[in-house]
Scaffold this motif. Sequence first.
Motif, PDB file in Angstrom:
ATOM      1  N   UNK A   7     -30.047  30.986 -38.982  1.00 46.53           N
ATOM      2  CA  UNK A   7     -31.330  31.358 -38.408  1.00 46.53           C
ATOM      3  C   UNK A   7     -32.290  30.379 -37.719  1.00 46.53           C
ATOM      4  N   UNK A   8     -31.627  29.263 -37.805  1.00 48.69           N
ATOM      5  CA  UNK A   8     -32.405  28.176 -37.133  1.00 48.69           C
ATOM      6  C   UNK A   8     -31.730  27.867 -35.816  1.00 48.69           C
ATOM      7  N   UNK A   9     -32.185  28.329 -34.868  1.00 50.01           N
ATOM      8  CA  UNK A   9     -31.684  28.312 -33.386  1.00 50.01           C
ATOM      9  C   UNK A   9     -31.706  26.846 -32.692  1.00 50.01           C
ATOM     10  N   UNK A  42     -25.214  36.637 -50.604  1.00 48.89           N
ATOM     11  CA  UNK A  42     -26.603  37.158 -50.212  1.00 48.89           C
ATOM     12  C   UNK A  42     -27.008  36.580 -49.084  1.00 48.89           C
ATOM     13  N   UNK A  43     -27.812  37.700 -48.274  1.00 45.62           N
ATOM     14  CA  UNK A  43     -28.428  37.441 -46.925  1.00 45.62           C
ATOM     15  C   UNK A  43     -30.007  37.659 -47.022  1.00 45.62           C
ATOM     16  N   UNK A  44     -30.411  36.710 -46.323  1.00 45.08           N
ATOM     17  CA  UNK A  44     -32.294  37.356 -46.053  1.00 45.08           C
ATOM     18  C   UNK A  44     -32.452  37.523 -44.712  1.00 45.08           C
ATOM     19  N   UNK A  89     -36.485  34.138 -39.247  1.00 49.24           N
ATOM     20  CA  UNK A  89     -36.172  33.305 -38.475  1.00 49.24           C
ATOM     21  C   UNK A  89     -36.855  31.780 -38.341  1.00 49.24           C
ATOM     22  N   UNK A  90     -36.273  30.637 -38.400  1.00 51.80           N
ATOM     23  CA  UNK A  90     -36.824  29.537 -38.462  1.00 51.80           C
ATOM     24  C   UNK A  90     -36.701  28.745 -37.344  1.00 51.80           C
ATOM     25  N   UNK A  91     -37.683  29.159 -36.377  1.00 51.57           N
ATOM     26  CA  UNK A  91     -37.210  28.888 -34.958  1.00 51.57           C
ATOM     27  C   UNK A  91     -37.457  27.446 -34.377  1.00 51.57           C
TER      28      UNK A  91
END
Length: 471
Positions: free
Chosen positions: A413-415, A379-381, A385-387
């Motif tokens: 999503x955590x760049x 699954x994906x959400x 974005x968790x910046x």
Amino acid sequence: MVLFSLPKLKAIICLYSSYAEIFPQCSSMQAVWHHIHSLLPLRDAARVACVSHSFRRSWRCFPNLSLTRETLGLKGGVDGISSKIALDLAKRTEHILKNHSGVGVKALKLEIREFPFFSTSRDDLNRWLGIAVRPGIEELYLQLYSSHADVYNFPCTLLLDGSGKSIRHLHLGECAFRPTAGVGFLRSLTSLELYDVHITGDELMCLLSSSVALEKLTLVYCHELIFLEIPSLLQRLSHLVVHDCLNLEVIKNKAPYLYSFEYSGALVRLLLGVSLQNLDIDASGWDVIHYAGAKLPCMVPNLEALNIHSSYVRDILVVPGKFLHLQHLCIGAFTPDYDYLSLVSFLDACPSLETFILSAEPDCMEQESGLGYSFHDLRKMPGHMHRNIKDVQIIGFCSAKSMVELTCHILENSKLLKCLKLSTCYNGEILCSYNNNGKCLPMSRGMMMEAHKALLAVERYILGKVPSTSS
């Protein structure tokens, strides 16, 4: 100020103690010897007093009286202490305090085992406290250990007539403490610790109302408390700890600068105040993760660090508000069937979050393993974005599908992510041995099999998503 190591301090005493005997008329020199003597541990100070008349006089005014099983050299386990050790502890305590003048005591640490048995009566304890608790004392630590139903009532009258005005640190354990209204005897108190103490909410309020210098309050196993109110006049109170007060229903804080609150126990009504920045809740029997998501954003809007642990959690997690200032988040989810991917909602509510720690039980191995799925089945959400997240730790990592999905989501999503740590050992300590042989405890067959599955899950789904600049 010059500081000496203990061996060097002993050498100085041996070298100059005879000099103090030769020139007893030198008051300034006597003050120096008295100060040096006061820096020694209790047992060493007693030994020196046996060989020097000067230090024998100093011994009668020794300022730091730590009368515990350890400091008096009584060996034996803490649990199941023998009657002989309890009796020896009482006899040595009696001997030391009987030969002390009571003058100059700064700190008294008194530990009584198997009270009120083995020659330690209430009259003895009252007399011992009366010797040392005098004007000028700064620290009082009284810890009783008893399986007897009869409770010792701490004599509050000892703290009157100026004896309590200088106390800065007060610790009471396994006794009753009944302060009354209008008694302002602890105005210098900065730290109050009550462990298994019989005290009501009204009695505690009487005490707190006069303790205007209080900085830290600790309440553990205080089962008579039902309503705990922290008055607004405690302008310096910054730390509050409440653990397992079984009958507590409400905690209402009015202290304007409370910075840190640590709580463990059943569900209570919390009114904490907007100044709170650090919160630690270890829940029993209630879903603190959902409670935190639903209640805390508006209750404590300035929160910077949140540590929550729950053995009862639901899968659907929606956080309606935002933790705008939260930088450190630690979540302990202790149910074998928890959907860890649902925590994305919590992460999304923390735009400033930098550190995220997830602690899971080894029982997560009971969940459906992700090894039988392809990348497309995970699954994906999207849209989350968790910046600012830089450091992520998952303690108790396993091959459970939802945990693999959460880990992949964070990587994608955590760049700014700099470090991702995955540990298959719960709390990182489950295999560590406390024995002197230095050997680790053996893993169960199930744990070993799950550790191998977790490694396979990392290799199959996670390693390929780790940027080359991450660790």
